[in-house]
Structure formats: C-alpha cells, structure tokens
Write an enzyme that holds these catalytic residues in place. Structure first.
Site, PDB file in Angstrom:
ATOM      1  N   GLN A 225       0.818  -1.221   0.000  1.00 31.93           N
ATOM      2  CA  GLN A 225       0.000   0.000   0.000  1.00 31.93           C
ATOM      3  C   GLN A 225       0.854   1.274   0.000  1.00 31.93           C
ATOM      4  O   GLN A 225       0.316   2.377  -0.047  1.00 31.93           O
ATOM      5  CB  GLN A 225      -0.916   0.019   1.237  1.00 31.93           C
ATOM      6  CG  GLN A 225      -1.823  -1.190   1.382  1.00 31.93           C
ATOM      7  CD  GLN A 225      -2.967  -1.205   0.372  1.00 31.93           C
ATOM      8  OE1 GLN A 225      -3.290  -0.173  -0.225  1.00 31.93           O
ATOM      9  NE2 GLN A 225      -3.565  -2.359   0.167  1.00 31.93           N
TER      10      GLN A 225
ATOM     11  N   THR B  43       8.753 -18.675 -17.593  1.00 32.85           N
ATOM     12  CA  THR B  43       8.964 -17.590 -18.558  1.00 32.85           C
ATOM     13  C   THR B  43       8.428 -16.283 -17.988  1.00 32.85           C
ATOM     14  O   THR B  43       7.321 -16.230 -17.465  1.00 32.85           O
ATOM     15  CB  THR B  43       8.244 -17.911 -19.884  1.00 32.85           C
ATOM     16  OG1 THR B  43       8.725 -19.160 -20.342  1.00 32.85           O
ATOM     17  CG2 THR B  43       8.503 -16.840 -20.924  1.00 32.85           C
TER      18      THR B  43
ATOM     19  N   CYS C 202     -20.351 -10.170   8.246  1.00 33.35           N
ATOM     20  CA  CYS C 202     -21.329 -10.594   7.249  1.00 33.35           C
ATOM     21  C   CYS C 202     -20.734 -10.611   5.852  1.00 33.35           C
ATOM     22  O   CYS C 202     -21.233 -11.287   4.966  1.00 33.35           O
ATOM     23  CB  CYS C 202     -22.525  -9.653   7.261  1.00 33.35           C
ATOM     24  SG  CYS C 202     -23.438  -9.688   8.791  1.00 33.35           S
TER      25      CYS C 202
HETATM   26  S1  FES Z   1     -24.261 -12.490   7.255  1.00 36.77           S
HETATM   27 FE1  FES Z   1     -24.641 -11.514   9.057  1.00 36.77          FE
HETATM   28  S2  FES Z   1     -26.817 -11.464   9.031  1.00 36.77           S
HETATM   29 FE2  FES Z   1     -26.351 -12.127   7.096  1.00 36.77          FE
END
Ligand code: FES
Lengths: 137, 431
Positions: free
Chosen positions: B224, B282, B370
C-alpha cells in the site's frame, strides 16, 4: 434455488433490501404487540427482533413487525418473511410456524449459499415470539 | 434497479486500482510486437530481454536497490510467501533432527562457513509478525507454526501502530524473520519501519547467543506504500520488501520481492533459471514492463498526490464524524496513508451500508463479519482491541488518482441518509 454459489443477489432480494417492508421504527408503544422474540446469529453476530400482535380468539397474527442489525440478506429475509405472513390477510400462528428458512430463501428467488444462515434468523426470532406469546396465555 | 450509465465513484483503491493509461501504453508493444522469450539469444529474445532489464533497472532505481536484488513475481501474495516460506525453508535445514550442525553454507566469496546451532534448549526457529498483517503473511506464518516454527503475533495498540520496543522484546536468539507490514491495507496505519529496522540491526549485530549468525531478516509488505510513502530500501533498512502491481495502477498479476544481496531463500517453485532460479517460469514481460512504469509514475506523482489526497481524506473524515452520530475513525488519524479513511458506524451493518452505497454509485468495502467468507469480523479492527460491534459497522473508503472533491461531497450527501435508514430498523443501540 438459483445462484447458490455465486456472490449475487436476486432482484427480489435487492428489492426487499432496498425497500424493506414491515419493520418497526423505534420502540413499540404500550400494548401495540403481544409478544416479541429476539435472536442473535452465532455465526456473524447479527441480531433480529420480531414483534407479534395476535387475535386471541382465532390465534391469527394481526400484525407482525421486525428490526434487524444485519446484512442485506438478514434485512431482506425479515422483510420477506413478514410479507409471506401478511400478504393473504392474517395467518394462523401454527401456519406461520411451518414456514421454513428454505421457503423464505425460495420466496426471495434464491440466496448465495454463504448467506443462507441469515434466512434462519427471521424464522428463529418468530418462533421465539410465538413461544413467548403462548407462555403468556 | 440500477440506472445505467450512472457515474461510479470508486473508493476501493486499496483493493485494486485501475490500470493507468500511461502504463497501458508502455505495456502495449509487449503483447504482440515484442513477444519473444527473454531467454532466447536471437533478435526477438534479445528485445524482450532488453525490456526486462530496463524494467528491472527502473524498479531498482526507485527502490534504491541493485538490479539483482529485484525478483519479479505474480503479486503481493506470492512475494510475501516467497519471502517468508523462502527464509523459513532455508533455515529449516540448519535445524535438522537434533543436530548441532545442520548445514554448510558458502558466504559471498564462496568460502564455506559452518553454521552452528546454539545448544539452547528451545530449538524452534522463531518468526515475529503482527496481529493485523495481510492474510498472505498471517497464513504463511500459520503454516510454518504447523511445521514446528514458533511465531509471535505482536499487538498493534488501539491506534494500529506497532511499538518498536515490542519488537525488541519479542526478539529471541533463534528469531529468523521479522515480517511487519509498512501500511495496513484496511485501516491505512503506517508502521515505524525504520525504527523497527534499527532494533533488528542492533540485535543482529550484538551476536550474543544467536542461533544462526546474520539472522533475523526483516521483511515488510509494502503493497500500500508506493505513491505515498518513502520506500527506499536503504533508508528504510529492510532486507526484503513486497510490492504489488495492481495496487499501484499497474497490471494485476504483477509484483516484486526486493531481496538484499547475500540473503538465501529456497524457492517455492522449481524450474528454469529465470529470476536467478528463485521464481522460475517464462517472465511475464508485459506485466513486468507495466509494473515498472506504474511504480515510476507513483514515485513521480508522490508529493502532489500525497498533498491532494491527505486534504481530501481529512475532509471526508471530519465531515462524516461531524454529520453522523456514533461514528469513529479506526486507527491513528495522523500515522495513516493519505488515501485511507476507515470509519465505524455503530448500529448499522457494513455490508448493508456497502450495498446501499453501491446503489448510489459508490464502491467501498467493509470489515463486517457478514461480508467475509468465514463470517469472522475483520481481524484488523479486532486487533485494535475494539469489540465485534465496531468491526460490524466498519467501512473503508480508499481514495485514488481519480477521486475529486465532488466525489467526496456526493458521499457526504448520501451517507447520512443511508446510515439513518439502516439505524431506523436496527434493534441495537450500542453505546
Ligand atoms: S451475514 Fe450476518 S446477518 Fe447475514
């Protein structure tokens, strides 16, 4: 179910996610509901809460609302679940209890496989609410 | 649902930057016109060789290194693995089954030098890294732990900056490698690489009880850094350094491992003599040419871009924190890359924020559980000592060459509404 392995949301998921229906804003008013149920996802840490208002005589769900702190699928699942219950008028608790996470996912046009667990949340929260309702009768 | 042709605002440059037009132009001749194998001795081969040599020269010059210290790879992950596993596999031979002498090595002049293992009671070779490294580093270290190496994962404090004193404390007689990233890819915090290098050099020189003389080496993942930070290897004092083409407006699938003369590693792949046999196969001539062009451009525009983006970044951070309640910046406000703003929005979930922003034409990323394949919250936010709830609503905006103030203003216009909407149906109220 379509798209199970792809990281893609169906248009129905998107619609429910962008325009969720049946959620509760803020805390419920006194007597607005008869029972509530809450579950946290052990998988990702999300929380969903469901409130129900039931007609005592008929055991039919007069109103059902949700709140969630979760991903797009969790929001869409809650929205879809409530819609499934309310769309044909009031459903009996027993009937609503029969709705499975797979049916929620199907109603949404399929879910990516790693998001299936989110559809379980709505179902579980409702089961808790129903249990709580029964316990208080 | 999305309107077609809506202008996109791309704020995920830490994940990948678009190829710069000038880089594309530099690469163009090397797909069809100059196509030879650089190892061939006829005209087509020589032309390709020339391009390769010149690219290597450019990279070496920017890094302040020698041409033979540059190994071209397929990207940051490969460079990290080559450095870490390469050093580990080299030292492994000295730690043969219970033996005090494990191997003979030759020094630069070709003389044999015996390498002695100390008779100390803890014979496992040891690696030091941090808790918030890129998975390419963390997972390589974990693999080594399984094969008998010991590893220390340093804390990074609530600011996300490693304390060189902690490195000093963690060094052991049998530490063979220290690998600490230059700037964190999620929260953009910049690590005191020079100070850490000093600590390591001092330890190396001291020699007392050292298992293998000359060790430990110091590697840094600097993917970075180009375009913003000084990565002259002499000034930094590092022994090995990883770079990635796709983060610097160069081609994906291109990367570099800088490795100081005299360091020995075991390659991961075995084949021909390309890249001194350390990275056989290569050469990806077009990719290498593109990498060099991209790196040179980053260096040339460093000062201007750093100034411009620092101002934009601070404008974004200040306004988000002012306009939206229950928000906080993840990582030090000052020791951070000019293009990184990582902000937590409590009571709103990151993936949901990302998708609402996407719908508005804005691309960025999140540390939410999530959004990860294993449903774990970001190990980086967690390493700051923050609870899971903070990672859940952590959104990373990384600005780039094409980002304008107008773009940021648009983000500031739509973001409060999005967060407000998600909070309106959130059952939580985290304090
Ligand atoms: S992945 Fe967390 S509620 Fe759907």
């Amino acid at each position: 179910m379509a798209d199970v392995d792809k990281w893609v949301y169906s248009n129905i998921v998107k619609d429910h996610f962008m325009h969720p229906r049946g959620f509760l804003v803020g805390a419920p008013k006194e007597g607005e509901f008869d029972a509530e149920g809450e579950v946290g996802s052990p998988a990702c840490g999300d929380i969903i809460r469901i409130w129900i208002k039931v007609d005592k005589a008929t055991d039919r769900i007069k109103d059902i609302k949700w709140q969630t702190w979760g991903c797009a699928t969790a929001i869409a699942s809650a929205s879809a679940f409530v819609e499934m219950i309310m769309k044909n008028g009031d459903m009996k608790i027993d009937e609503a209890l029969k709705i499975t996470p797979t049916e929620i996912a199907e109603y949404l046009g399929g879910l990516p496989s790693r998001k299936f667990h989110c559809s379980i949340l709505a179902d579980k929260a409702f089961k808790k609410a129903a249990e709580n309702y029964r316990a208080n009768q | 649902m999305k309107e077609k042709n809506k202008k996109r605002i791309y704020l995920d440059h830490a994940a990948g930057a678009p190829l710069d037009k000038r880089v594309k132009k530099a690469m163009e001749p090397y797909f069809m016109d100059v196509f030879g194998n650089p190892n061939a001795i006829y005209k087509e081969g020589l032309e390709a060789r020339e391009a390769l040599d010149s690219a290597r020269g450019t990279v070496a010059e920017v890094l302040g290194a020698k041409a033979d210290e540059i190994i071209f790879t397929s990207g940051g992950t490969e460079s990290d693995n080559l450095a870490i596993l390469g050093v580990a596999n080299e030292v492994k031979q000295f730690y043969g089954a219970g033996g005090k002498f494990a191997s003979l090595r030759t020094d630069k002049t070709g003389n044999s030098t015996e390498v002695k293992l100390s008779s100390s009671s803890s014979p496992s070779p040891h690696i030091i890294t941090t808790k918030f490294e890129h998975p390419a580093v963390l997972n390589a270290c974990k693999v080594l732990e399984k094969s008998g190496f010991a590893a220390t994962y340093l804390d990074v404090g609530k600011d996300g900056v490693v304390n060189p004193k902690d490195v000093a404390k963690a060094l052991r007689a049998n530490t063979v490698l220290v690998t600490i990233m230059y700037a964190n890819n999620e929260i953009g915090t910049v690590q005191p690489i020079r100070e850490i290098a000093k600590v390591i050099r001092k330890f190396r020189k001291a020699g007392n009880g050292k298992a293998i003389s000359g060790y430990p080496f110091f590697h840094t993942d600097a993917c970075q850094a180009p375009g913003y930070l000084d990565f002259n290897v002499e000034r930094l004092g590092v022994d090995m350094l990883t770079l990635n083409g796709s983060k610097i407006y160069g081609p994906k699938g291109s990367g570099v491992l800088y490795m100081k003369r005299g360091i020995k590693i075991i390659p991961m792949m075995h084949g021909g003599e390309q890249e001194k046999g350390l990275r056989p196969g290569t050469e990806n001539v077009a990719g290498i040419v593109g990498f060099a062009a991209a790196l040179a451009l980053c260096e040339r525009e460093k000062e201007r871009e750093t100034k411009r983006l620092t101002a934009l970044r601070d404008y974004l951070i200040k306004n988000v924190l002012n306009k939206i309640s229950k928000t906080s910046l993840n990582g030090s406000a000052t020791e951070r890359l000019p293009n990184n703003a990582n902000i937590t929005f409590l009571d709103a979930e990151g993936e949901a924020i990302i998708l609402y922003l996407d719908n508005e034409g804005i691309a960025c990323s999140t540390g939410s559980a999530c959004n990860s394949a294993n449903l774990e919250p970001s190990h980086v936010i967690t390493a700051l000592g923050k609870p899971h709830e903070h990672a859940h609503g952590a959104v990373r905006f990384t600005l780039g060459r094409n980002t304008t103030k107008k773009d940021i203003d648009f983000v500031l216009k739509v973001l409060p509404g999005i967060v407000g909407k998600l909070r309106s149906f959130s059952p939580t109220s985290i304090i």
